[in-house]
Scaffold this motif. Structure first.
Motif, short mmCIF file in Angstrom:
data_model
loop_
_atom_site.label_atom_id
_atom_site.label_comp_id
_atom_site.label_asym_id
_atom_site.label_seq_id
_atom_site.Cartn_x
_atom_site.Cartn_y
_atom_site.Cartn_z
N MET B 1 10.20 -45.44 -7.77
CA MET B 1 9.49 -44.21 -8.17
C MET B 1 7.98 -44.42 -8.18
O MET B 1 7.21 -43.61 -7.69
CB MET B 1 9.98 -43.77 -9.57
CG MET B 1 9.47 -42.38 -9.97
SD MET B 1 10.01 -41.08 -8.79
CE MET B 1 8.85 -39.80 -9.18
N LEU B 3 6.35 -46.53 -6.46
CA LEU B 3 5.89 -46.62 -5.08
C LEU B 3 5.68 -45.21 -4.50
O LEU B 3 4.68 -44.96 -3.81
CB LEU B 3 6.91 -47.39 -4.23
CG LEU B 3 6.57 -47.54 -2.74
CD1 LEU B 3 5.27 -48.31 -2.55
CD2 LEU B 3 7.69 -48.22 -1.98
N GLN B 4 6.62 -44.32 -4.82
CA GLN B 4 6.48 -42.93 -4.34
C GLN B 4 5.17 -42.31 -4.82
O GLN B 4 4.44 -41.72 -4.05
CB GLN B 4 7.65 -42.07 -4.85
CG GLN B 4 8.95 -42.34 -4.12
CD GLN B 4 10.06 -41.41 -4.59
OE1 GLN B 4 9.79 -40.36 -5.16
NE2 GLN B 4 11.30 -41.81 -4.34
N LEU B 7 2.23 -43.80 -3.04
CA LEU B 7 2.14 -43.32 -1.66
C LEU B 7 1.57 -41.91 -1.63
O LEU B 7 0.73 -41.57 -0.80
CB LEU B 7 3.51 -43.35 -0.98
CG LEU B 7 3.90 -44.69 -0.36
CD1 LEU B 7 5.36 -44.69 0.03
CD2 LEU B 7 3.03 -44.99 0.85
N ILE B 8 2.01 -41.08 -2.55
CA ILE B 8 1.52 -39.70 -2.61
C ILE B 8 0.03 -39.70 -2.94
O ILE B 8 -0.77 -39.00 -2.32
CB ILE B 8 2.35 -38.85 -3.61
CG1 ILE B 8 3.75 -38.61 -3.02
CG2 ILE B 8 1.67 -37.54 -3.92
CD1 ILE B 8 4.78 -38.12 -4.01
N PHE B 10 -2.05 -42.07 -2.29
CA PHE B 10 -2.74 -42.59 -1.13
C PHE B 10 -2.90 -41.52 -0.05
O PHE B 10 -3.97 -41.34 0.53
CB PHE B 10 -1.97 -43.80 -0.56
CG PHE B 10 -2.60 -44.39 0.67
CD1 PHE B 10 -3.83 -45.02 0.61
CD2 PHE B 10 -1.96 -44.30 1.90
CE1 PHE B 10 -4.42 -45.55 1.75
CE2 PHE B 10 -2.54 -44.82 3.04
CZ PHE B 10 -3.77 -45.45 2.96
N LEU B 11 -1.80 -40.78 0.17
CA LEU B 11 -1.83 -39.68 1.15
C LEU B 11 -2.88 -38.64 0.78
O LEU B 11 -3.62 -38.15 1.62
CB LEU B 11 -0.47 -38.98 1.19
CG LEU B 11 0.53 -39.49 2.20
CD1 LEU B 11 1.85 -38.77 2.04
CD2 LEU B 11 -0.02 -39.28 3.62
N LEU B 14 -6.30 -39.96 1.43
CA LEU B 14 -6.53 -39.99 2.88
C LEU B 14 -6.92 -38.59 3.37
O LEU B 14 -7.82 -38.43 4.19
CB LEU B 14 -5.23 -40.43 3.57
CG LEU B 14 -5.38 -41.14 4.91
CD1 LEU B 14 -6.05 -42.48 4.72
CD2 LEU B 14 -4.00 -41.35 5.53
N GLN B 18 -10.38 -37.56 5.10
CA GLN B 18 -10.42 -36.98 6.44
C GLN B 18 -11.22 -35.70 6.50
O GLN B 18 -11.81 -35.36 7.50
CB GLN B 18 -8.99 -36.67 6.91
CG GLN B 18 -8.25 -37.89 7.42
CD GLN B 18 -6.92 -37.48 8.00
OE1 GLN B 18 -6.12 -36.85 7.32
NE2 GLN B 18 -6.70 -37.81 9.24
N SER B 109 -14.95 -32.41 20.85
CA SER B 109 -14.43 -33.68 20.36
C SER B 109 -14.63 -33.90 18.84
O SER B 109 -13.68 -34.26 18.15
CB SER B 109 -15.03 -34.82 21.16
OG SER B 109 -14.42 -36.03 20.85
N PRO B 110 -15.85 -33.64 18.30
CA PRO B 110 -16.02 -33.88 16.85
C PRO B 110 -15.18 -32.94 15.98
O PRO B 110 -14.93 -33.25 14.81
CB PRO B 110 -17.51 -33.59 16.62
CG PRO B 110 -18.16 -33.71 17.94
CD PRO B 110 -17.12 -33.29 18.94
#
Lengths: 197, 197
Positions: B1, B3-4, B7-8, B10-11, B14, B18, B109-110
């Motif tokens: 749990m 880890l979940q 990960l969330i 971290f996502l 990210l 971005q 592209s950018p």
């Protein structure tokens, strides 16, 4: 557990997607800004496109910037001279064949390492001014340049044969680099070309 | 749990990373390539930097491309005219004050929507050719332009006062757009400026 696996799969996919466009580049860390030649060479080795400016025939000598792909060598083995794959269907090529004066401009922004606005002096930018010249077909330099271009831009190999693409290079006469506060940094073409990473 | 959750987290991080550089832009989907005016206006509204080319005083009239930030309006309210915040410490500004002929070049592209090489015709590119002119200080247009610039580039508000930045615009006389196969697409300045998203 299934959710964990899915998240890991998603992360993996995301990582692939993020790096797919840069897979043809050997990533090198940004050099210290004091090293002007290294900074300029880094921008050329890490970018895959820039803006090539020529003097427009159509617009009575106005400066005409055009987005082009380029390569200065195989990944990690760039020599600092930008090579292009151009067709006379494009005004840039026709302009250069009439008057070879040109400049090639790159930003650090596409590399993804800028922390500030693209116009902030810490987000490096480079303009190489010189002559845009076609390479002799079948010459040694043309072979090397073609390999450099096709390795970083594999799509080029499939571009229409009837468009008569030819390899051009920018023969550099001046280097304009801003990579920190305090105005353009000074380096000679000789220092720039001699630089080895 | 645990880890979940990590990960969330971290996502999420990210995703923030971005999008951090594009937070000042109202994202609009890429228009159909058949709509030339829409495609050109989209490139101008979605980009925050491009290459501004002028005729170099230092290099005897050679074309000189320079990376600059710009804005054509508040996010989602762009009018298609690129405004710039320039100082005479920069050669581009000095060039334009001597000879206003200029072009401004942007790539898709950018924006992050290109699926092919930056030079592939499906990765749009736009060159606006015209005159680079300083706006009258205190004029209505200068106020609007400054707000447009400072909203998309908040850092500009902190740029050194003693560098004497002034607002310039590109008065467009020609539009060169490639957004699909088959060469440059045709649109008039009038169609381009009248376009409403």
């Amino acid at each position: 557990m299934e959710l964990q696996v899915r998240l890991i799969q998603f992360l993996f996919l995301l990582t692939i997607l993020q790096h797919s466009s840069s897979a043809r580049i050997l990533r090198i860390d940004k050099p210290d800004w004091h090293d002007v030649a290294a900074s300029a060479r880094w921008l050329v080795s890490q970018n895959i496109w820039g803006v090539l400016s020529t003097l427009s025939i159509e617009h009575q000598g106005a400066p005409f910037g055009n987005v082009v792909s380029f390569s200065d060598g195989l990944p990690g083995e760039g020599k600092g001279i930008p090579y292009f794959y151009l067709t006379t269907l494009d005004p840039t090529t026709r302009n250069a064949l009439k008057d070879s004066r040109a400049s090639f401009t790159m930003s650090e922004s596409p590399i993804g390492t800028c922390k500030m606005d693209p116009m902030d002096p810490t987000c490096s930018k480079l303009t190489l001014t010189g002559k845009l010249l076609p390479l002799d077909e079948g010459s040694e330099e043309e072979k090397v340049a073609k390999k450099a271009l096709f390795t970083k831009h594999p799509e080029m190999m499939d571009w229409p044969k009837e468009h008569d693409f030819r390899v051009f290079k920018l023969e550099i006469v001046n280097i304009f680099l801003i990579n920190w506060y305090g105005g353009a940094k000074s380096t000679t073409v000789d220092e720039y070309l001699r630089y080895k990473s």
